[in-house]
Write a protein that holds these residues in place. Structure first.
Motif: not given
Length: 427
Positions: A6-8, A11-13, A63-64, A320-321
């Protein structure tokens, strides 16, 4: 494992949302003939890039965020400024350094393709295109969910009955403390699945109306329910108790208390309902962004170990968490988890839209405000038959932009630390 997945995924989203934002700037800049030398997702060292024609496309290490680099962001000095005595003031050095850095990117063959040379309305479109791409994505996600899947609407059917009366101020409101009195609903014999059809002699089909009636009542009240194939009259003795306010959930008020929760059904919305709901989301998002400075003490306290509020600001790491936790919820269906993650992603895009439209540099809204001011200034000059004042020199605002950037970086680091040491959690 589901938390990590879910985090990954989330994060990709988020990275795709950033890329989508920058794509809006890129496409409109190229449409108006502005040369774009870079299209990057992230900051810092370049991890991967590929140059096609005149633009380098790539991904950077941190990636911010993201950016596109357009040539000629600032106009050159006007002729009369060259005769003035040079100043060594720090703010003047910032202005000239920014102007020189922008000028270095311009080659003779591209001199006619600079950003500042475009008409104000074209520059406004280029700078607004990024935030509006986020708005479009948010609207598409929200509309797809609201019209295709539906949104939970409370009904007059009982989902659960509180066993006892627990004050809204109590730290643990989920469990009954020793000696706690029975709730009026439990004492009257309410059961999950009961459908309330009458309350105190009046029929109700809407939970909203029924909830207001319950909150405005006290003492003995007859309640007619449908249980299976029969109707029963239950006599509830309502009490006055401290409950969260309906208008301001972070505040409490003394109201009538019965002690039950409604079940909900998914109701698909029409276009008008979607527009109303999204409008409410935009208003709420704007309100939360305005309140960001007030959240600094809470974030500092959270880093120090104190309890972090559920509506505390979160960054990419925290969001993401939360996405990972949503995907790992066993008590809800996989479809409901994915819908929740999409709702979170849409909310992030809505925040990116509202935040970037603030009229301050270095945000997109700051460049939009500069173009609007230039258009107004030129319009007034034309109206009173004065010489064209020329393009508005946004380079003069660079000291302010640097200051705002430092504030954003400091706030982002504060949120990042809080997300790591004391994250907002749903579990």
């Amino acid at each position: 494992m589901l938390v990590i997945v879910g985090i990954v995924l989330f994060f990709v989203g988020l990275l795709l949302s950033i890329a989508w934002h920058e794509l809006g700037h890129l496409l409109t800049a190229k449409m108006f003939g502005v040369k774009v030398t870079q299209y990057m997702v992230g900051f810092g060292r370049t991890v991967w890039s590929r140059k096609t024609s005149e633009t380098e496309y790539g991904v950077k290490l941190i990636p911010f965020g993201g950016f596109i680099r357009m040539i000629g962001m600032f106009p050159p000095k006007r002729d009369e400024e060259y005769g003035r005595t040079a100043s060594s003031a720090p703010w003047r050095v910032m202005i000239e350094d920014a102007r020189e850095a922008a000028a270095e990117e311009v080659t003779p063959e591209d001199a006619h393709r600079q950003f500042y040379q475009r008409k104000p309305w074209k520059r406004i479109i280029v700078m607004a295109a990024g935030p509006f791409m986020n708005l479009i994505l948010a609207v598409l996600i929200f509309a797809g969910i609201l019209m295709g899947y539906g949104t939970p609407q409370p009904t007059t059917t009982v989902a659960s009955v509180s066993e006892c009366v627990v004050s809204a101020d109590a730290k643990d409101t989920a469990n009954c403390p020793a000696g706690a009195p029975k709730s009026p609903a439990a004492a009257a014999g309410f059961q999950p699945g009961d459908k309330i059809v009458e309350f105190n002699g009046k029929p109700y089909s809407s939970w909203t109306d029924l909830q207001l009636a319950i909150r405005g009542s006290s003492g003995a009240v007859p309640v007619v329910v449908e249980r299976g194939d029969e109707r029963l009259t239950l006599n509830a003795d309502l009490i006055q108790d401290k409950r969260p306010s309906l208008q301001e959930p972070d505040k409490t008020e003394v109201v009538g208390f019965l002690g039950l929760s409604p079940s909900s059904v998914l109701v698909r919305q029409d276009v008008a309902g979607v527009a109303h709901t999204i409008g409410g989301f935009v208003s709420l998002t704007a309100q939360k962004i305005v309140e960001l400075p007030q959240r600094v003490p809470d974030l500092i306290s959270a880093i120090g170990g104190q309890e972090r509020s559920d509506d505390s600001p979160v960054g990419i790491v925290g969001a993401s968490r939360i996405g990972g936790e949503v995907l790992s919820m066993d008590e809800v269906s996989v479809g409901a988890r994915l819908i929740t993650m999409l709702n979170l992603l849409a909310a992030v895009n809505l925040s990116l839209f509202v935040m970037n439209m603030l009229p301050i540099l270095p945000l997109d809204g700051g460049h939009i405000a500069g173009a609007l001011w230039e258009s107004l200034r030129r319009g007034i000059a034309k109206l009173v038959r004065r010489p064209d004042p020329g393009p508005f020199d946004t380079a003069r605002l660079m000291p302010l932009a640097y200051g705002v950037t430092l504030i954003f970086i400091a706030y982002s680091l504060l949120v990042l630390v809080a997300d790591v040491v004391n994250p907002v959690t749903l579990l």
